[in-house]
Design a protein around this motif. Structure first.
Motif, PDB file in Angstrom:
ATOM      1  N   LYS A  79       0.788  -1.235   0.089  1.00  0.00           N
ATOM      2  CA  LYS A  79      -0.052   0.012  -0.114  1.00  0.00           C
ATOM      3  C   LYS A  79       0.716   1.157   0.152  1.00  0.00           C
ATOM      4  O   LYS A  79       0.395   2.567  -0.274  1.00  0.00           O
ATOM      5  CB  LYS A  79      -0.911  -0.068   1.090  1.00  0.00           C
ATOM      6  CG  LYS A  79      -0.224   0.052   2.544  1.00  0.00           C
ATOM      7  CD  LYS A  79      -1.377  -0.062   3.510  1.00  0.00           C
ATOM      8  CE  LYS A  79      -0.749  -0.071   5.185  1.00  0.00           C
ATOM      9  NZ  LYS A  79      -1.526  -0.237   6.000  1.00  0.00           N
ATOM     10  N   GLN A  86      -2.717  -0.558  -5.685  1.00  0.00           N
ATOM     11  CA  GLN A  86      -4.223  -0.979  -6.166  1.00  0.00           C
ATOM     12  C   GLN A  86      -4.202  -2.511  -6.494  1.00  0.00           C
ATOM     13  O   GLN A  86      -5.162  -3.202  -6.894  1.00  0.00           O
ATOM     14  CB  GLN A  86      -4.380  -0.059  -7.532  1.00  0.00           C
ATOM     15  CG  GLN A  86      -4.521   1.183  -7.206  1.00  0.00           C
ATOM     16  CD  GLN A  86      -5.449   1.669  -6.248  1.00  0.00           C
ATOM     17  OE1 GLN A  86      -6.670   1.039  -6.313  1.00  0.00           O
ATOM     18  NE2 GLN A  86      -5.173   2.573  -5.360  1.00  0.00           N
ATOM     19  N   ARG A  87      -3.434  -3.337  -6.153  1.00  0.00           N
ATOM     20  CA  ARG A  87      -3.585  -4.765  -6.205  1.00  0.00           C
ATOM     21  C   ARG A  87      -4.857  -5.052  -5.329  1.00  0.00           C
ATOM     22  O   ARG A  87      -5.227  -4.648  -4.260  1.00  0.00           O
ATOM     23  CB  ARG A  87      -2.397  -5.579  -5.461  1.00  0.00           C
ATOM     24  CG  ARG A  87      -0.865  -5.548  -6.592  1.00  0.00           C
ATOM     25  CD  ARG A  87       0.110  -6.224  -5.947  1.00  0.00           C
ATOM     26  NE  ARG A  87       1.019  -6.202  -7.247  1.00  0.00           N
ATOM     27  CZ  ARG A  87       2.382  -6.616  -6.924  1.00  0.00           C
ATOM     28  NH1 ARG A  87       2.625  -7.192  -5.769  1.00  0.00           N
ATOM     29  NH2 ARG A  87       3.139  -6.903  -7.738  1.00  0.00           N
ATOM     30  N   SER A  91      -5.589  -3.102  -1.956  1.00  0.00           N
ATOM     31  CA  SER A  91      -6.787  -2.433  -1.926  1.00  0.00           C
ATOM     32  C   SER A  91      -8.197  -2.653  -1.135  1.00  0.00           C
ATOM     33  O   SER A  91      -9.112  -1.884  -1.036  1.00  0.00           O
ATOM     34  CB  SER A  91      -7.158  -1.820  -3.292  1.00  0.00           C
ATOM     35  OG  SER A  91      -7.738  -2.934  -3.996  1.00  0.00           O
TER      36      SER A  91
END
Length: 291
Positions: A79, A86-87, A91
């Motif tokens: 993060k 944005q994995r 996320s």
């Protein structure tokens, strides 16, 4: 609000495909090419459709399962990195529990494929799984976690020999050591992309450990890989086709040097992303050498 103005939300299927990097198959190729090379070497030629299907499908499944485990293990780190923030797990789009269940399901399917081989291959599959699970956590305490990844990404080699011959000879371990140096090379390039973020987060990588010697380290890793596989090919009596493959791989390595020498993120990531062509050149050399 009309339907046309609603924000796009990814489907559950697209989230899980993103989790396993469906649209980025390069990681699968990095696992697959040396595994197929080992299959051909162990069998002295075409290993048969059964083993070919088992190892191709098993490689894809285990790489996908590894992505799920890795994303769960690294979610608190990812993060803080723009490239990985944005994995799906990071996320919050997929829960860690759901990702682990999905990864376990993929691993079980892969294990079902292994069960169609023999007892030595089944036994070695447990060691391969253990290393794959252990790897993500080594970034917290080991200065060169890429070496552990190298073992994980090379375990298809001894498993291929076990499946073909029912044993793992010294040749398999020598090939594994050579391939480990290739993994060290390309994953150090990968680590160079995120070095600034990793330094802030506090995780350990080979790019951080090597410091200003990162580029020369990568080149030495490549050299060790090609030298070991070249010597082993000579000992096995491979002909010109094999060494043409090694030469093509070496040419790509020199090109990679031009990409990473300035240490730009784009250059390092491009070198990593296209690295599977290095392994494919060596595989093609094996296939031609075994004709």
């Amino acid at each position: 609000m009309s339907a046309s103005t609603l924000p796009d939300t990814p489907s559950r299927l697209s989230l899980y495909l993103n989790l396993i990097r469906w649209d980025r198959p390069a990681g699968t190729y990095l696992l697959l090419w040396p595994t197929l090379a080992a299959l051909w070497i162990a069998a002295g030629g075409f290993p048969g459709w059964h083993l070919l299907v088992v190892f191709v499908a098993g490689t894809f499944l285990m790489r996908s399962a590894g992505c799920a485990v890795n994303d769960v293990a690294d979610r608190d780190f990812d993060k803080h990195v723009k490239r990985t923030a944005q994995r799906p797990v990071t996320s919050g789009a997929i829960t860690p529990k759901a990702a682990l269940v999905f990864g376990a399901a993929l691993a079980l399917i892969a294990f079902a494929l292994v069960l169609t081989t023999n007892l030595p291959t089944i036994a070695w599959s447990f060691a391969a799984l253990a290393v794959a699970i252990f790897y993500p956590f080594t970034k917290r305490f080991f200065s060169m976690p890429q070496a552990v990844l190298g073992v994980a990404f090379s375990f298809g080699i001894p498993m291929a020999f076990a499946a073909v011959r029912g044993e793992v000879p010294m040749l398999a371990w020598q090939l594994l050591i050579g391939n480990l140096f290739w993994v060290l090379a390309y994953d150090t390039e990968y680590a160079m992309v995120d070095r600034d973020d990793d330094l802030q987060i506090g995780i350990k990588t080979s790019a951080i450990t090597l410091g200003r010697f990162d580029v020369i380290g990568v080149m030495l890793f490549y050299a060790a890989y090609l030298a070991i596989w070249g010597v082993l090919g000579a000992q096995l009596g491979f002909g010109w086709g094999y060494f043409a493959g090694i030469a093509i791989a070496a040419g790509q390595v020199l090109w990679h040097f031009t990409l990473i020498r300035e240490r730009t993120r784009d250059g390092c990531f491009k070198a990593f992303r296209l690295n599977h062509w290095v392994g494919f050149a060596v595989l093609a050399g094996v296939l031609i050498g075994k004709l």
